[in-house]
Design an enzyme around this catalytic site. Structure first.
Site, PDB file in Angstrom:
ATOM      1  N   ASP A  92       0.883  -1.162   0.000  1.00  0.00           N
ATOM      2  CA  ASP A  92       0.000   0.000   0.000  1.00  0.00           C
ATOM      3  C   ASP A  92       0.926   1.218   0.000  1.00  0.00           C
ATOM      4  O   ASP A  92       1.578   1.521   1.001  1.00  0.00           O
ATOM      5  CB  ASP A  92      -0.888  -0.038   1.259  1.00  0.00           C
TER       6      ASP A  92
ATOM      7  N   LYS B 125      -6.631   9.980  -1.177  1.00  0.00           N
ATOM      8  CA  LYS B 125      -5.652  10.766  -0.410  1.00  0.00           C
ATOM      9  C   LYS B 125      -4.851  11.694  -1.342  1.00  0.00           C
ATOM     10  O   LYS B 125      -5.413  12.590  -1.914  1.00  0.00           O
ATOM     11  CB  LYS B 125      -4.745   9.827   0.387  1.00  0.00           C
TER      12      LYS B 125
HETATM   13  N1  PLP Z   1      -4.639   2.786   2.717  1.00  0.00           N
HETATM   14  C1  PLP Z   1      -4.300   3.759   3.567  1.00  0.00           C
HETATM   15  C2  PLP Z   1      -2.853   3.902   3.979  1.00  0.00           C
HETATM   16  C3  PLP Z   1      -5.265   4.617   4.084  1.00  0.00           C
HETATM   17  O1  PLP Z   1      -4.900   5.588   4.949  1.00  0.00           O
HETATM   18  C4  PLP Z   1      -6.620   4.450   3.684  1.00  0.00           C
HETATM   19  C5  PLP Z   1      -7.682   5.319   4.211  1.00  0.00           C
HETATM   20  O2  PLP Z   1      -7.486   6.084   5.119  1.00  0.00           O
HETATM   21  C6  PLP Z   1      -6.935   3.415   2.794  1.00  0.00           C
HETATM   22  C7  PLP Z   1      -5.912   2.613   2.324  1.00  0.00           C
HETATM   23  C8  PLP Z   1      -8.353   3.173   2.356  1.00  0.00           C
HETATM   24  O3  PLP Z   1      -8.719   4.086   1.370  1.00  0.00           O
HETATM   25  P1  PLP Z   1     -10.229   4.503   1.064  1.00  0.00           P
HETATM   26  O4  PLP Z   1     -10.731   5.254   2.262  1.00  0.00           O
HETATM   27  O5  PLP Z   1     -10.114   5.328  -0.176  1.00  0.00           O
HETATM   28  O6  PLP Z   1     -11.005   3.261   0.849  1.00  0.00           O
END
Ligand code: PLP
Length: 376
Positions: A171, A196
């Site tokens: 990620d 983000k």
């Molecule tokens: N990965 C990270 C590091 C995050 O901070 C977040 C959400 O805060 C996500 C994935 C999930 O993303 P989404 O809220 O767009 O589903």
């Protein structure tokens, strides 16, 4: 195009021509496309409509990937990717310290599908290699991690995975493609929450997966069944946002470094987590694998009490999510990681006095003034 700069790719890469010579990609709103005299079957849920393709091309270029898929949220990208790579009785290793939603996903749902997992209690090479079983298919990492900015060595993970014939998945949301390109270090699959930094204005929910053609084809099969694609209008907004990604992130890197330095000297602050600080555990590895340390930092405060401190802020908004042009702050223990048990929070170091600051593109001095004022 001769140029090789990420700033230029952000603006131009992937753009589709407009028959009226407009300089932006047209928005193709159709959900129904002709099929006679063509092999191609276009459909939003097949992840292949023109505005999705623009984003795939731009992000692939920025991440040095061959291809990708664009989703309606980061969690759609994460869940679909993992469900497409793992079968019943397969095993996956998760690093210590991840976004709370990811932890919640595998803890709540993997047992029902018969997928085995190990959540590491240490990210040392020994702990990772000791966790590998005959049925381990994936090692999943997040570096820098949410919310403690832990750093995992990408070269080391890729070496371990290759020698054991395991897929590596990262990620890369916190770093963004501007600060870190995991594929260059041998990582197989990159995930992003586009909500983000990619979106960057706190008004788009999106996600992406980027990788080699063969893996993307495999993930696409499951993606078409689960159906978490992004519509054309949102793709258009995301394309517009990506044009300024490089300059936004550069400013956020610069601001975060200055704010981290300020917090390190503030008497009310117990601890600061920012990989750009020489004292951070992962600083040397981060220096090797990142070109900027990012706009996210966390810190623990002694006083005032967390709620009062956030109420006293005038510029920084106490709000969930991150990566926007505006500075936002939240307490992970009560927001992104609220589903974790008390024990899990304690073992992951997510204390109740921890604040996570998403540094915006405002003037660094104004942000520092706001923090200083709220601490008085
Ligand atoms: N990965 C990270 C590091 C995050 O901070 C977040 C959400 O805060 C996500 C994935 C999930 O993303 P989404 O809220 O767009 O589903």
């Amino acid at each position: 195009m001769k140029t090789k700069s990420k700033q230029t790719f952000c603006v131009h890469e992937g753009q589709k021509p407009d028959e009226y010579r407009g300089i932006n990609t047209p928005v193709y709103t159709s959900t129904s496309y002709g099929y006679l005299d063509t092999e191609e079957r276009l459909y939003p849920r097949y992840f292949n409509i023109p505005n999705q393709k623009v984003l795939i091309d731009k992000l692939s270029k920025l991440e040095n990937a061959e291809s990708g898929l664009i989703f309606s949220s980061g969690m759609a990208a994460i869940s679909t990717t993992l469900l497409s790579l793992l079968n019943k009785d397969d095993h996956i290793i998760f690093q210590k310290g991840l976004y709370g939603g990811t932890i919640h996903f595998f803890k709540e749902d993997f047992n029902r599908f018969g997928i085995q997992y190990t959540m590491l209690t240490s990210n040392s090479t020994d702990s990772i290699t000791n966790a590998i079983r005959d049925n381990t298919r994936v090692i999943y990492i997040e570096t820098p991690s949410n919310p403690l900015l832990s750093i995992v060595d990408l070269d080391e993970i890729s070496r371990i995975c290759r020698s054991a014939n395991i897929l590596s998945v990262i990620d890369n949301t916190f770093a963004s493609p501007i600060n870190q390109n995991p594929i260059d270090h041998g990582i197989d699959i990159i995930l992003h929450s586009g909500t983000k930094y990619l979106g960057g204005h706190s008004d788009i929910s999106a996600g992406a997966v980027l990788s080699r053609q063969d893996l993307i084809r495999r993930i696409q099969e499951t993606s078409m069944n689960l159906g978490g694609s992004l519509n054309a209008l949102m793709c258009h907004l995301l394309e517009r946002s990506l044009k300024t990604l490089a300059i936004r992130v550069a400013k956020q890197n610069e601001n975060a470094q200055r704010i981290a330095a300020f917090l390190s000297t503030a008497s009310n602050v117990v601890k600061v987590y920012y990989p750009g600080l020489a004292g951070h555990e992962g600083h040397e590895i981060a220096k090797r694998q990142m070109t900027g340390f990012g706009g996210m930092l966390s810190f623990e405060i002694k006083r005032p009490e967390l709620y009062d401190f956030q109420k006293r802020l005038e510029l920084i908004k106490p709000a969930m999510s991150l990566g926007g042009v505006e500075s936002t702050i939240c307490a992970p223990s009560f927001t992104s990681h609220r589903h974790l048990t008390k024990e899990q929070k304690a073992s992951d170091g997510i204390n109740d006095n921890l604040l996570r600051l998403s540094v915006g593109i405002e003037d660094a001095e104004d942000i520092i003034f706001d923090l200083e004022n709220a601490m008085k």
